[in-house]
Write a protein that holds these residues in place. Structure first.
Motif, PDB file in Angstrom:
ATOM      1  N   UNK A 131       0.913  -1.046   0.018  1.00 41.68           N
ATOM      2  CA  UNK A 131      -0.093   0.114   0.006  1.00 41.68           C
ATOM      3  C   UNK A 131       0.862   1.288  -0.037  1.00 41.68           C
ATOM      4  N   UNK A 132       1.892   1.192   0.846  1.00 38.66           N
ATOM      5  CA  UNK A 132       2.780   2.241   0.638  1.00 38.66           C
ATOM      6  C   UNK A 132       3.411   2.529  -0.500  1.00 38.66           C
ATOM      7  N   UNK A 133       3.565   1.522  -1.278  1.00 37.75           N
ATOM      8  CA  UNK A 133       4.400   1.630  -2.555  1.00 37.75           C
ATOM      9  C   UNK A 133       3.370   2.081  -3.659  1.00 37.75           C
ATOM     10  N   UNK A 134       2.256   1.515  -3.350  1.00 45.26           N
ATOM     11  CA  UNK A 134       1.082   1.914  -4.484  1.00 45.26           C
ATOM     12  C   UNK A 134       0.688   3.612  -4.275  1.00 45.26           C
ATOM     13  N   UNK A 135       0.818   3.984  -2.920  1.00 45.16           N
ATOM     14  CA  UNK A 135       0.713   5.410  -2.620  1.00 45.16           C
ATOM     15  C   UNK A 135       1.687   6.261  -3.361  1.00 45.16           C
ATOM     16  N   UNK A 136       2.914   5.965  -3.123  1.00 46.70           N
ATOM     17  CA  UNK A 136       4.070   6.545  -3.961  1.00 46.70           C
ATOM     18  C   UNK A 136       4.288   6.608  -5.328  1.00 46.70           C
ATOM     19  N   UNK A 142       0.207  -2.734  -8.645  1.00 41.75           N
ATOM     20  CA  UNK A 142       0.868  -3.333  -7.563  1.00 41.75           C
ATOM     21  C   UNK A 142       0.071  -4.853  -7.211  1.00 41.75           C
ATOM     22  N   UNK A 143       0.972  -5.731  -7.043  1.00 40.58           N
ATOM     23  CA  UNK A 143       0.474  -7.033  -6.734  1.00 40.58           C
ATOM     24  C   UNK A 143       0.752  -7.487  -5.283  1.00 40.58           C
ATOM     25  N   UNK A 165      -5.404   1.144  -5.085  1.00 38.78           N
ATOM     26  CA  UNK A 165      -5.560  -0.123  -5.854  1.00 38.78           C
ATOM     27  C   UNK A 165      -4.240  -1.112  -5.543  1.00 38.78           C
ATOM     28  N   UNK A 166      -4.632  -2.049  -5.032  1.00 40.17           N
ATOM     29  CA  UNK A 166      -3.551  -3.248  -5.119  1.00 40.17           C
ATOM     30  C   UNK A 166      -4.464  -4.672  -5.412  1.00 40.17           C
TER      31      UNK A 166
END
Ligand code: SAM
Length: 290
Positions: A131-136, A142-143, A165-166
């Motif tokens: 989620x942090x990577x999807x936000x950044x 992202x899976x 979205x993940x």
């Protein structure tokens, strides 16, 4: 009941098991959660009174703390990388060293790229890394995989709460069949994982709040093959990363050298071990080269 009386009740019940400042910290967190009081209000208005009904959830929280339940489970939430995450005892409580791993990924060569990225997080738990990577990276698809359906339910809620979205996937990373059947779009630009890595010999040093409350599925690995998750994931990464793709792991601080050897044996280059803020080897990165 006055706030200061309630605070004294906390000290009476918990001093001895926790140090006094930690008890104050718990008390402030619980009051902030139930009454939305800021710490400063509590400090400046110790004579403020709450009703007996209002005190009930606070005293329930105290009972949980007496059983060494982690404060994050008691309040059902925690913070990670500036975002709020729901947690319960089917997910590991996200740790500060994992925030350091996320920061490393964000600061890496990827931070500058605007090209579309595909990222996979293995053993997602609360979803904190994915989620942090999807936000950044709003250019990323992202899976995130976990073997625990209960953990995936928490992670799905957290993605919704943080408005990203993940693609969450239920799969066992140790079974080639399950991840072959998973609906990933391949290949990945980044694979990241914080898999289980605590051995029996390290279990002995664990505190009751971790050992008795956090999910053993998230923590432990058999002594005879402590790198079994890392071996499976490194192989998966070698086969499914783009050329120049990045592999990141959080690792057991005592197995840094073994992890360097593992990545090199799978032809990863620029292998780099990194220490956390306590100067322990806790992260590793490698680049896939054909
Ligand atoms: C150390 S926790 C990490 C959780 C989260 N990524 C974090 O950093 O806070 C490891 C996670 O791996 C999951 N896990 C354990 N065995 C697995 C397996 N065979 N396949 C996929 N996930 C697994 C656990 O359910 C747990 O959520």
């Amino acid at each position: 009941m006055k706030l200061k009386t309630l605070q004294e009740t906390f000290h009476h019940a918990l001093d001895g098991d926790y140090d006094s400042r930690e008890v104050d910290h718990f008390f402030f967190m619980v009051c902030e959660y139930y009454f939305n009081f800021k710490r400063i209000t509590l400090a400046l208005e110790p004579d403020y009174s709450i009703s007996e009904t209002e005190a009930i959830p606070v005293l329930d929280a105290l009972e949980s703390l007496k059983r060494h339940e982690p404060i994050q489970y008691v309040l059902k939430s925690t913070e990670f990388y500036g975002m709020e995450f729901q947690v319960n005892n089917s997910v590991l409580i996200p740790r500060p060293e994992t925030e350091e791993l996320v920061a490393w990924i964000i600061e890496s060569e990827l931070g500058q790229t605007t090209k579309p990225l595909r990222i996979l997080d293995i053993g997602t738990g609360s979803g904190c890394i994915a989620i942090s990577l999807a936000k950044k990276f709003n250019n990323a698809e992202v899976y995130a995989v976990d073997v625990s359906e209960d953990a995936l339910a928490v992670a799905t809620q957290n993605a919704k709460h943080n408005k990203v979205d993940v693609n969450f996937i239920h799969a066992d990373i140790l079974s080639v069949e399950t991840y072959k059947n998973a609906h990933f779009k391949l290949p990945f630009d980044v694979i990241v994982s914080n898999p289980p890595y605590v051995r029996d010999l390290e279990k002995l040093q664990m505190k009751a709040n971790v050992l008795d409350h956090e999910p053993h599925l998230a923590l432990f690995v058999e002594d005879h093959d402590p790198l079994k998750f890392y071996k499976a994931i490194t192989k998966l990464a070698k086969d499914n990363l783009v050329n120049d793709g990045l592999l990141f792991f959080e690792i057991n601080e005592f197995l840094g050298d073994e992890m360097v050897d593992l990545l090199k044996a799978h032809t990863f280059t620029h292998v780099e071990l990194r220490q956390d803020m306590f100067k322990r080897n806790r992260m590793i990165k490698g680049i896939k080269e054909l």
